[in-house]
Design a protein around this motif. Sequence first.
Motif, PDB file in Angstrom:
ATOM      1  N   LEU A   1      -5.239  19.976 107.361  1.00  0.00           N
ATOM      2  CA  LEU A   1      -5.953  18.946 106.608  1.00  0.00           C
ATOM      3  C   LEU A   1      -6.629  17.947 107.538  1.00  0.00           C
ATOM      4  CD1 LEU A   1      -3.467  18.245 103.677  1.00  0.00           C
ATOM      5  CD2 LEU A   1      -5.578  19.591 103.624  1.00  0.00           C
ATOM      6  N   ARG A   2      -5.965  17.600 108.613  1.00  0.00           N
ATOM      7  CA  ARG A   2      -6.570  16.680 109.586  1.00  0.00           C
ATOM      8  C   ARG A   2      -7.830  17.313 110.188  1.00  0.00           C
ATOM      9  NH1 ARG A   2      -2.339  15.931 112.004  1.00  0.00           N
ATOM     10  NH2 ARG A   2      -1.654  14.120 110.813  1.00  0.00           N
TER      11      ARG A   2
ATOM     12  N   ARG B   1      -5.544  10.357 105.007  1.00  0.00           N
ATOM     13  CA  ARG B   1      -4.317   9.723 104.493  1.00  0.00           C
ATOM     14  C   ARG B   1      -3.197  10.759 104.449  1.00  0.00           C
ATOM     15  NH1 ARG B   1      -5.071   6.338  99.204  1.00  0.00           N
ATOM     16  NH2 ARG B   1      -2.988   5.723  99.886  1.00  0.00           N
ATOM     17  N   LEU B   2      -2.656  11.041 105.628  1.00  0.00           N
ATOM     18  CA  LEU B   2      -1.698  12.134 105.757  1.00  0.00           C
ATOM     19  C   LEU B   2      -0.371  11.643 106.328  1.00  0.00           C
ATOM     20  CD1 LEU B   2      -4.170  14.728 107.310  1.00  0.00           C
ATOM     21  CD2 LEU B   2      -3.401  14.619 104.936  1.00  0.00           C
ATOM     22  N   PRO B   3       0.724  12.208 105.861  1.00  0.00           N
ATOM     23  CA  PRO B   3       2.035  11.828 106.403  1.00  0.00           C
ATOM     24  C   PRO B   3       2.313  12.532 107.727  1.00  0.00           C
ATOM     25  CG  PRO B   3       2.294  13.498 104.718  1.00  0.00           C
ATOM     26  CD  PRO B   3       0.823  13.171 104.760  1.00  0.00           C
ATOM     27  N   GLY B   4       2.763  11.809 108.712  1.00  0.00           N
ATOM     28  CA  GLY B   4       3.246  12.394 109.970  1.00  0.00           C
ATOM     29  C   GLY B   4       2.268  13.332 110.651  1.00  0.00           C
ATOM     30  N   LYS B   5       2.493  13.611 111.926  1.00  0.00           N
ATOM     31  CA  LYS B   5       1.664  14.576 112.645  1.00  0.00           C
ATOM     32  C   LYS B   5       2.467  15.299 113.725  1.00  0.00           C
ATOM     33  CE  LYS B   5      -1.347  13.064 115.597  1.00  0.00           C
ATOM     34  NZ  LYS B   5      -2.531  12.416 116.195  1.00  0.00           N
ATOM     35  N   ASP B   6       3.781  15.243 113.649  1.00  0.00           N
ATOM     36  CA  ASP B   6       4.594  15.845 114.693  1.00  0.00           C
ATOM     37  C   ASP B   6       4.737  17.359 114.530  1.00  0.00           C
ATOM     38  OD1 ASP B   6       4.991  13.398 115.849  1.00  0.00           O
ATOM     39  OD2 ASP B   6       6.848  12.996 114.760  1.00  0.00           O
ATOM     40  N   VAL B   7       4.696  17.833 113.287  1.00  0.00           N
ATOM     41  CA  VAL B   7       4.932  19.253 113.031  1.00  0.00           C
ATOM     42  C   VAL B   7       3.606  19.982 112.862  1.00  0.00           C
ATOM     43  CG1 VAL B   7       5.885  20.887 111.364  1.00  0.00           C
ATOM     44  CG2 VAL B   7       7.197  18.877 112.008  1.00  0.00           C
TER      45      VAL B   7
ATOM     46  N   THR C   1       1.437  21.132 102.179  1.00  0.00           N
ATOM     47  CA  THR C   1       1.885  19.808 102.622  1.00  0.00           C
ATOM     48  C   THR C   1       2.780  19.150 101.587  1.00  0.00           C
ATOM     49  OG1 THR C   1      -0.088  19.425 103.992  1.00  0.00           O
ATOM     50  CG2 THR C   1       1.121  17.489 103.251  1.00  0.00           C
ATOM     51  N   VAL C   2       2.302  19.060 100.345  1.00  0.00           N
ATOM     52  CA  VAL C   2       2.997  18.233  99.353  1.00  0.00           C
ATOM     53  C   VAL C   2       4.300  18.858  98.865  1.00  0.00           C
ATOM     54  CG1 VAL C   2       0.861  17.122  98.624  1.00  0.00           C
ATOM     55  CG2 VAL C   2       1.663  19.151  97.387  1.00  0.00           C
ATOM     56  N   ARG C   3       4.425  20.181  98.914  1.00  0.00           N
ATOM     57  CA  ARG C   3       5.687  20.738  98.419  1.00  0.00           C
ATOM     58  C   ARG C   3       6.829  20.550  99.416  1.00  0.00           C
ATOM     59  NH1 ARG C   3       6.412  26.116 100.161  1.00  0.00           N
ATOM     60  NH2 ARG C   3       4.568  27.100 101.051  1.00  0.00           N
ATOM     61  N   ARG C   4       6.531  19.966 100.560  1.00  0.00           N
ATOM     62  CA  ARG C   4       7.584  19.635 101.514  1.00  0.00           C
ATOM     63  C   ARG C   4       7.858  18.137 101.568  1.00  0.00           C
ATOM     64  NH1 ARG C   4       5.586  24.312 102.955  1.00  0.00           N
ATOM     65  NH2 ARG C   4       6.954  25.832 103.957  1.00  0.00           N
ATOM     66  N   LEU C   5       7.138  17.376 100.760  1.00  0.00           N
ATOM     67  CA  LEU C   5       7.352  15.939 100.719  1.00  0.00           C
ATOM     68  C   LEU C   5       8.394  15.584  99.657  1.00  0.00           C
ATOM     69  CD1 LEU C   5       3.632  14.704 100.934  1.00  0.00           C
ATOM     70  CD2 LEU C   5       5.308  14.882 102.791  1.00  0.00           C
ATOM     71  N   THR C   6       9.033  14.427  99.846  1.00  0.00           N
ATOM     72  CA  THR C   6       9.997  13.948  98.853  1.00  0.00           C
ATOM     73  C   THR C   6       9.516  12.680  98.168  1.00  0.00           C
ATOM     74  OG1 THR C   6      11.182  12.723 100.583  1.00  0.00           O
ATOM     75  CG2 THR C   6      11.947  14.958 100.101  1.00  0.00           C
ATOM     76  N   ASN C   7       8.445  12.093  98.678  1.00  0.00           N
ATOM     77  CA  ASN C   7       7.914  10.847  98.141  1.00  0.00           C
ATOM     78  C   ASN C   7       6.697  11.153  97.278  1.00  0.00           C
ATOM     79  OD1 ASN C   7       6.070   8.444  98.114  1.00  0.00           O
ATOM     80  ND2 ASN C   7       7.807   7.514  99.168  1.00  0.00           N
ATOM     81  N   VAL C   8       6.769  10.823  95.990  1.00  0.00           N
ATOM     82  CA  VAL C   8       5.682  11.157  95.075  1.00  0.00           C
ATOM     83  C   VAL C   8       4.401  10.413  95.430  1.00  0.00           C
ATOM     84  CG1 VAL C   8       6.261   9.396  93.360  1.00  0.00           C
ATOM     85  CG2 VAL C   8       5.111  11.507  92.633  1.00  0.00           C
TER      86      VAL C   8
ATOM     87  N   VAL D   1      -2.142  12.317  99.183  1.00  0.00           N
ATOM     88  CA  VAL D   1      -2.774  13.474  99.822  1.00  0.00           C
ATOM     89  C   VAL D   1      -3.682  14.192  98.828  1.00  0.00           C
ATOM     90  CG1 VAL D   1      -2.362  15.737 100.861  1.00  0.00           C
ATOM     91  CG2 VAL D   1      -0.912  13.802 101.498  1.00  0.00           C
ATOM     92  N   MET D   2      -3.165  14.450  97.632  1.00  0.00           N
ATOM     93  CA  MET D   2      -3.959  15.164  96.632  1.00  0.00           C
ATOM     94  C   MET D   2      -5.151  14.333  96.176  1.00  0.00           C
ATOM     95  SD  MET D   2      -1.163  17.311  94.379  1.00  0.00           S
ATOM     96  CE  MET D   2      -0.112  15.919  93.946  1.00  0.00           C
ATOM     97  N   ALA D   3      -4.929  13.027  95.993  1.00  0.00           N
ATOM     98  CA  ALA D   3      -6.007  12.164  95.526  1.00  0.00           C
ATOM     99  C   ALA D   3      -7.149  12.087  96.539  1.00  0.00           C
ATOM    100  CB  ALA D   3      -5.473  10.759  95.233  1.00  0.00           C
ATOM    101  N   GLU D   4      -6.815  12.009  97.824  1.00  0.00           N
ATOM    102  CA  GLU D   4      -7.889  11.961  98.825  1.00  0.00           C
ATOM    103  C   GLU D   4      -8.689  13.256  98.821  1.00  0.00           C
ATOM    104  OE1 GLU D   4      -8.871  11.372 103.581  1.00  0.00           O
ATOM    105  OE2 GLU D   4      -6.784  11.592 102.947  1.00  0.00           O
ATOM    106  N   ALA D   5      -7.995  14.389  98.730  1.00  0.00           N
ATOM    107  CA  ALA D   5      -8.691  15.677  98.719  1.00  0.00           C
ATOM    108  C   ALA D   5      -9.650  15.770  97.537  1.00  0.00           C
ATOM    109  CB  ALA D   5      -7.674  16.815  98.673  1.00  0.00           C
TER     110      ALA D   5
END
Length: 315
Positions: free
Chosen positions: A86-87, A93-99, A145-152, A158-162
Motif C-alpha cells: 500500500l505504501r 495513513r498506514l499502521p506500522g512499517k516494520d513487517v 492489512t486490515v484482517r490482521r489489525l485489532t483496532n477498528v 486504511v479502507m477509507a483512504e483507499a
Amino acid sequence: MRRGTWASHPLLTAPGHPEVVRAADLEEIGVPRRTISRRCAAGGPWQSLLPGIVLTNNGEPSDEHRGRAALLHGRAGAVLTGTYALRCHGLERLPGKDVVHVLIPASRDVADVGFVRVERTNRLPRPHLKAGLPMAPVPRAVVDTVRRLTNVDEAQAVMAEAVQRRFCTPEMLADELGRGRTAGTAMPRRALAPLLAGARSVAEADAWRVWRRSGLPAGRWNVPIHDAQGGYIATPDFWCDEIALAWEIDSFLHHTSLDDHRATVARNARYVAAGIVVLQTLPSRLRTEPDKVVAELRAAFRTAQARPRPHVLAA
C-alpha cells in the motif's frame, strides 16, 4: 575464482544492480562462503538482511532493500502485499512499517523470518509492478492489512483512504473480503459497512452509526446539492433529501487556515440562501456525546420538517 574476477561481475557492478542478492548467487559467481561471512561481519562492507540474503553495502537498508529481500526469501512468484504494498501504491495513513508481508503459492513451504511475514495462498494475485517489484493490487493489499489489525479505527482509516483517494471502491473491498479466507474478516466487515453506505472517513463512519442510532429516515453521504437553476450549493457529509437537511462533520483541523474558514462560512451562507437547514458537529462529540448529538439531530430534523421543503436537488 580470484577476487579480481568476481568483484567485477555484473551481479555486483552493473548499473542499477539490486544490491540485495542471495548468498548462493554470490557463491555461484565465485565468492567463497568464508568471504561472504567475513564481509557481512560487524564493520564489514556488506550485511546480512535475512538468512542467506545479503545487502552489498553497510548502510541503513531502504524499504526497497527490505522488499527485495522478502521477495528473494519467498522465491519465484512471490508477491508483496499488506502495508508495504500500500505504501508503494501511494497510500499514507498506514499502521506500522516494520513487517514486510509477502504472498507465496500454497504449495511452497517457506517460514516467517526476521522482518518478513510469509503467507501461503491459493489466490496469488496478478501483481502490479512498482519500482520493478511485484505488488498485490490495492483491494487485496488493503484486505491483507486490515484482517490482521485489532483496532477498528485503524482498519477503517486504511479502507477509507483507499476509497477516498479512488484507489478502489467499497464494493471492490467487499468483494475481496468475500473471496478470501473468513478468518480475521469480522471486524473489517463491520468497519467497511459505513463506507458501503457512502461514508468516506473514520469521522463519517462514526456519524453513520450515530445517525442510525437516531432512528431518523435514511439519507445519503457526500452527495452534491444544487439549486433550482443548477447552481452548486455544497456537498454535505450527510444529506436527508426528504426534508433538505444537511449534516456537516466539521473538525477543528479542517479550519486551521483562513482559506478553510472562509470556505466554510461561504458554504454555510449558500445553505442559508437556499433554505437548507444545516447542523454542524465536531467529530469528537460523535464519541464523547453521542446522545446529545442524537438529540440535536432530531431537533434539526423537526425544524427542517416544519418548513416547506426548498427546491433543491441532490445529484
